[in-house]
Scaffold this active site. Structure first.
Site, PDB file in Angstrom:
ATOM      1  N   PHE A 134       0.812  -0.963  -0.154  1.00 48.77           N
ATOM      2  CA  PHE A 134       0.087   0.292  -0.195  1.00 48.77           C
ATOM      3  C   PHE A 134       0.826   1.560   0.078  1.00 48.77           C
ATOM      4  CE2 PHE A 134      -2.122   3.169   1.846  1.00 48.77           C
ATOM      5  CZ  PHE A 134      -3.795   3.198   1.204  1.00 48.77           C
ATOM      6  N   ASP A 220       9.079   2.462   2.003  1.00 47.49           N
ATOM      7  CA  ASP A 220       7.755   3.450   2.444  1.00 47.49           C
ATOM      8  C   ASP A 220       7.763   2.906   4.128  1.00 47.49           C
ATOM      9  OD1 ASP A 220       5.178   4.262   3.181  1.00 47.49           O
ATOM     10  OD2 ASP A 220       5.082   3.951   1.410  1.00 47.49           O
ATOM     11  N   LYS A 249       2.949   9.751   8.131  1.00 43.04           N
ATOM     12  CA  LYS A 249       1.878   9.929   9.548  1.00 43.04           C
ATOM     13  C   LYS A 249       2.196  10.283  10.316  1.00 43.04           C
ATOM     14  CE  LYS A 249      -1.328   6.119   7.280  1.00 43.04           C
ATOM     15  NZ  LYS A 249      -1.170   5.295   6.348  1.00 43.04           N
TER      16      LYS A 249
HETATM   17  C1  LIG Z   1      -1.168   5.973   4.489  1.00 44.12           C
HETATM   18  C2  LIG Z   1      -0.314   5.194   4.242  1.00 44.12           C
HETATM   19  C3  LIG Z   1       0.301   5.809   2.706  1.00 44.12           C
HETATM   20  C4  LIG Z   1      -0.238   6.357   1.954  1.00 44.12           C
HETATM   21  O1  LIG Z   1      -0.622   7.640   2.758  1.00 44.12           O
HETATM   22  P1  LIG Z   1      -1.560   8.932   2.778  1.00 44.12           P
HETATM   23  O2  LIG Z   1      -1.943  10.428   3.355  1.00 44.12           O
HETATM   24  O3  LIG Z   1      -3.152   8.691   2.959  1.00 44.12           O
HETATM   25  O4  LIG Z   1      -1.449   9.403   1.051  1.00 44.12           O
HETATM   26  C5  LIG Z   1       1.563   5.126   1.988  1.00 44.12           C
HETATM   27  N1  LIG Z   1       1.899   4.579   1.980  1.00 44.12           N
HETATM   28  C6  LIG Z   1       2.019   3.527   3.448  1.00 44.12           C
HETATM   29  C7  LIG Z   1       2.586   2.543   3.756  1.00 44.12           C
HETATM   30  C8  LIG Z   1       1.186   4.210   4.135  1.00 44.12           C
HETATM   31  O5  LIG Z   1       0.317   3.357   5.349  1.00 44.12           O
END
Ligand SMILES: *Cc1c(COP(=O)(O)O)cnc(C)c1O
Length: 398
Positions: A134, A220, A249
């Protein structure tokens, strides 16, 4: 309702928070083990974050990236110093500021294209990603998100992504190619997919393959970064140094901010005019983030996440012994999943009735992301509420 029906919401409206607790309109208290999906790592209304936001809002809200501001400059310095400290073999770093996770990923993808072109021409543009990854909802990030339910309704996607199963070393070796591969992009613990850690062997092989193929290893860390897994960055668990990593986040303590942190020679490939964001580096968000980093460091919250994570994991294993519905648990630090034999939404709902907020992922997983300031007593309290909720829902049918 006047908003798009894009979110499946619980019938709750929150009005106030403090530490690991939230209060709804009726005055009911909830122990918050969602933390705004890993955002409020310092808990709600942390005094240092509140003070930083108040002070900066009264001084300067926005000036654009045509000029410098002190909060963005200090935050970039703090992040690069942190990256260099936790990943000394990678050398110096630089930061690009965005406003969300997906935007930080977009910056990483653009950097991968630039670096690939520089090293091998236009053919070297592929990004290898993991199944069930994700990375966000914008088109580039969505194209890197190898989950058909999210992608299929929006095809055609951005071309140039190659998918390999998590922990499949042979598939990874077959996918990374010196002529085609610009980067490997991965999460060290796949959060949205249900908290699935990637093996150390796979991470190390990814690092080795990227080195031999002249590709970037991009991690990420949007959900895993800044102490969540019991290390400053989850890549430390793999013993690897990435070429770049994304944050979002937890970074802003609740304000929207994203960042791409990349090794200095690479970062300089994105020159003037090649990438930009109007709101990126917003002074209020950056000042809040500086407060977050300072509290994480001074209060020893990374170490605390490791200790509280162990306590939580032990408690979850105890629940597995008591409830036939519970299969076990997995995760790192304070990023945990409880694996169930179905019924995850019903258990999450029962938890809500017990005054505990958790996140159901599909039918078989509860995700637990308590704030890093959570106390031993609060971990034990949450486990007791979860125990009662599981008893309420009962064993699986059949
Ligand atoms: C939440 C998340 C995203 C996306 O972040 P947004 O601020 O919602 O665009 C991307 N990568 C990971 C691993 C995430 O947990």
């Amino acid at each position: 309702m006047h908003t798009f029906p894009t979110y499946r919401r619980a019938p709750l409206t929150f009005v106030r928070g403090e530490g690991a607790w939230l209060w709804d309109e009726a005055g009911h208290a909830y122990l918050d083990f969602v933390s705004g999906l890993g955002v409020t790592a310092l808990g709600h209304a942390h005094p240092a974050v509140v003070a930083a936001i108040r002070a900066q809002a009264g001084e300067l809200l926005h000036v654009s990236n045509l000029y410098y501001t002190a909060p963005a400059a200090y935050l970039a310095e703090a992040l690069t110093r942190l990256a260099a400290r936790q990943s000394p073999e990678a050398g110096r770093f630089r930061v690009f500021f965005a406003n969300s996770g997906a935007e930080a990923v977009e910056a990483a993808l653009k950097l991968a294209r630039r670096a690939g072109r520089e090293r091998g021409g236009p053919a070297k543009h592929e990004v290898v990603v993991l199944r069930d990854s994700f990375h966000g909802r914008t088109f580039g990030a969505l194209s890197a998100t190898a989950r058909p339910v999210y992608q299929a309704p929006f095809e055609p996607l951005v071309p140039g992504f190659r998918v390999v199963p998590r922990d499949d070393l042979a598939a990874l070796r077959a996918a990374v190619d010196p002529a085609r591969t610009a980067a490997v992009l991965l999460e060290v613990v796949q959060g949205e997919a249900g908290v699935w850690p990637v093996s150390r062997a796979f991470l190390q092989e990814a690092r080795r393959l990227c080195d031999t193929a002249g590709a970037l290893l991009l991690v990420d860390e949007i959900q895993t970064g800044l102490g969540r897994t019991g290390r400053w960055f989850a890549f430390e668990h793999g013993g690897i140094a990435p070429d770049g990593f994304t944050l979002a986040k937890a970074l802003g303590g609740g304000l929207p901010i994203g960042a791409l942190v990349a090794r200095e020679p690479l970062a300089c490939l994105l020159g003037p005019g090649q990438h930009a964001s109007t709101f990126g580096g917003n002074p209020v968000a950056c000042r809040a983030a500086l407060a977050v980093l300072q509290v994480l460091e001074e209060a020893g919250l990374v170490q605390r996440a490791r200790e509280m994570g162990e306590r939580l994991a032990a408690g979850l294993e105890g629940l597995a012994a008591r409830h036939p519905r519970v299969r076990g648990s997995r995760g790192l630090g304070l990023m945990r999943a409880l694996a169930l034999e179905g019924g995850a939404p019903a258990v999450a709902e029962a938890c809500r009735q017990e005054g505990l907020l958790v996140n159901a992922i599909g039918e078989d997983t509860l995700r637990l992301l308590p704030p890093l300031v959570v106390t031993e007593a609060e971990v034990d309290d949450a486990l007791a509420r979860l125990d009662r909720a599981l008893a309420r829902v009962g064993p699986p049918r059949g």
